[in-house]
Design a protein around this motif. Sequence first.
Motif: not given
Length: 186
Positions: A99-106, A165-171, A180-185
């Motif tokens: 699983s991959l999860r991007m967050r702006g803070k936490g 994960a690398n797609e998410m970084i470049l996004s 990026t969170m909307s598309k990948y999380n």
Amino acid sequence: MKYLIAGLGNIGPEYELTRHNAGFLVLDQLADMHKTDFTTERLASYTEIRHKGRSIHLIKPTTYMNLSGKAIAYWLQELKISKENLLVVVDEIALPFGSLRMRGKGSSAGHNGLKNIEELLNGQDYARLRVGVGDNYAKGRQVDYVLSNFSQEEFKQLPEIIGRANEMILSYCTAGLGPTMSKYNS
């Protein structure tokens, strides 16, 4: 636009393919994709890539996991990059493997690398990409688990996970955090 992407892990061959080095593994593949190599610099292995007009600076702290914040704080200042353009890539036992999860803070959620970053950056307001490594360990054996190698079955799946994960970084660097969170999380 300049970005700092920090992949967390521990240096040394004994840690190379451990779950705790998920951040290093992701950045290694990103550098390979862009045909660049890391060089040993102050507090980190460092390289830079360019993508769609963005300068993306990659670091793998050489301070060991628990002092990752020292390297990140140094490189943010050295490269004159704001905390808003920082993304930390880190292993996460609270997420299922893959699983991959991007967050702006936490919160650090008990992760010592993130605790140190919070301390040195004065807060939790920086983006992070958590790479799920699962929680298949006996009570009290968390450290042994994250410092052990991926299983053979997990190892076979890693290239695809790291690629996502690398797609998410470049996004993140081109489209921004929200899209990026909307598309990948998941």
